[in-house]
Scaffold this motif. Structure first.
Motif, mmCIF file in Angstrom:
data_model
loop_
_atom_site.group_PDB
_atom_site.id
_atom_site.type_symbol
_atom_site.label_atom_id
_atom_site.label_comp_id
_atom_site.label_asym_id
_atom_site.label_seq_id
_atom_site.Cartn_x
_atom_site.Cartn_y
_atom_site.Cartn_z
ATOM 1 N N GLU A 43 0.868 -1.092 0.041
ATOM 2 C CA GLU A 43 0.031 0.221 -0.054
ATOM 3 C C GLU A 43 0.778 1.081 -0.050
ATOM 4 O OE1 GLU A 43 -3.304 -0.047 2.851
ATOM 5 O OE2 GLU A 43 -3.652 -2.056 2.237
ATOM 6 N N SER A 44 1.412 1.812 -1.109
ATOM 7 C CA SER A 44 2.237 2.793 -1.320
ATOM 8 C C SER A 44 1.486 3.769 -2.250
ATOM 9 C CB SER A 44 3.627 2.341 -1.995
ATOM 10 O OG SER A 44 3.456 2.116 -3.407
ATOM 11 N N ASP A 45 2.075 4.968 -2.116
ATOM 12 C CA ASP A 45 1.356 5.994 -2.838
ATOM 13 C C ASP A 45 1.581 5.691 -4.458
ATOM 14 O OD1 ASP A 45 0.732 7.484 -0.719
ATOM 15 O OD2 ASP A 45 2.357 8.754 -0.782
ATOM 16 N N VAL A 46 2.670 5.301 -4.797
ATOM 17 C CA VAL A 46 2.732 4.865 -6.182
ATOM 18 C C VAL A 46 1.940 3.849 -6.826
ATOM 19 C CG1 VAL A 46 4.538 4.085 -7.986
ATOM 20 C CG2 VAL A 46 5.126 5.583 -6.222
ATOM 21 N N ALA A 47 1.536 2.788 -5.910
ATOM 22 C CA ALA A 47 0.828 1.818 -6.230
ATOM 23 C C ALA A 47 -0.565 2.252 -6.100
ATOM 24 C CB ALA A 47 1.136 0.555 -5.191
ATOM 25 N N LYS A 48 -0.939 3.310 -5.206
ATOM 26 C CA LYS A 48 -2.463 3.703 -5.102
ATOM 27 C C LYS A 48 -2.619 4.507 -6.533
ATOM 28 C CE LYS A 48 -6.200 5.399 -3.224
ATOM 29 N NZ LYS A 48 -7.304 4.669 -3.540
ATOM 30 N N MET A 49 -1.642 5.441 -6.957
ATOM 31 C CA MET A 49 -1.617 6.190 -8.118
ATOM 32 C C MET A 49 -2.099 5.417 -9.295
ATOM 33 S SD MET A 49 0.606 9.237 -9.277
ATOM 34 C CE MET A 49 1.861 8.273 -10.241
ATOM 35 N N LYS A 50 -1.135 4.052 -9.576
ATOM 36 C CA LYS A 50 -1.398 3.299 -10.649
ATOM 37 C C LYS A 50 -2.707 2.620 -10.444
ATOM 38 C CE LYS A 50 3.255 1.980 -11.567
ATOM 39 N NZ LYS A 50 4.418 0.946 -11.630
ATOM 40 N N LEU A 51 -3.279 2.367 -9.382
ATOM 41 C CA LEU A 51 -4.705 1.824 -9.391
ATOM 42 C C LEU A 51 -5.701 2.797 -9.818
ATOM 43 C CD1 LEU A 51 -6.488 -0.568 -8.554
ATOM 44 C CD2 LEU A 51 -6.360 0.351 -6.316
#
Length: 195
Positions: free
Chosen positions: A141-149
């Motif tokens: 649960e990182s910001d980069v993963a959230k942005m990609k999602l």
């Protein structure tokens, strides 16, 4: 690319669950997949019919009459030749009409069906991307993963909206196809009528 491939493998092996498409989008997808093969088959059969008409045009039906006329000078063959030529002319015009209608199906198949299939492919691609991004976000649960999602989800929703837009024209599409088929049947009845 490899993310989508990994996601497909995970879905096939049961390690990941595929996001189900909304009902209206799934129905439109199934409709357009069936429509492509239906239009392709229809065009193929109409082209075969047009080939029969071309053969009929090549076959010279007036030659036997002319040969018969040479046998005896007392037989006036001109009315028969006129009737045969009139019939061949009418059939040729009708075959041209059938070919014009076939060309409409061919143009639809080459243009609109291609757009529909590209939209379906893009929808599947964005779904796989979204599922892959969701798996990555669930494990990290990182910001980069959230942005990609979020980006993948927006692309998926855009692809769904595009397919819904195409599905909105299904009634017009069916009306066009129906009128093309009616025109073809009219031309066929003229071309192959029995007298």
């Amino acid at each position: 690319m490899f993310g989508r491939l990994k996601q497909k493998v995970k879905e096939k092996t049961g390690r990941a669950k595929a996001t189900s498409l909304p009902v209206d989008v799934d129905e439109a997808t199934q409709y357009f997949k069936a429509l492509q093969s239906r239009v392709k088959d229809h065009h193929k059969h109409m082209a075969d019919l047009s080939d029969i008409g071309k053969w009929q045009k090549k076959a010279n039906f007036s030659n036997p009459l002319e040969n018969y006329a040479r046998l005896g000078d007392k037989v006036n063959i001109q009315p028969f030749l006129d009737a045969v030529n009139a019939r061949i002319s009418a059939e040729t015009d009708a075959i041209k009409g059938v070919q014009n209608e076939c060309d409409k199906f061919k143009a639809y198949y080459q243009n609109d069906c291609k757009i529909q299939q590209e939209s379906i492919s893009y929808l599947n691609k964005t779904r796989l991307d979204m599922d892959s991004a969701a798996d990555k976000f669930a494990s990290n649960e990182s910001d980069v993963a959230k942005m990609k999602l979020d980006t993948a989800t927006k692309e998926f929703e855009g692809a769904c909206a595009r397919l819904r837009e195409l599905a909105g024209g299904i009634k017009d599409l069916e009306a066009n196809h129906s009128s093309w088929q009616d025109s073809i049947m009219k031309e066929i009845k003229v071309a192959f009528r029995k007298e």
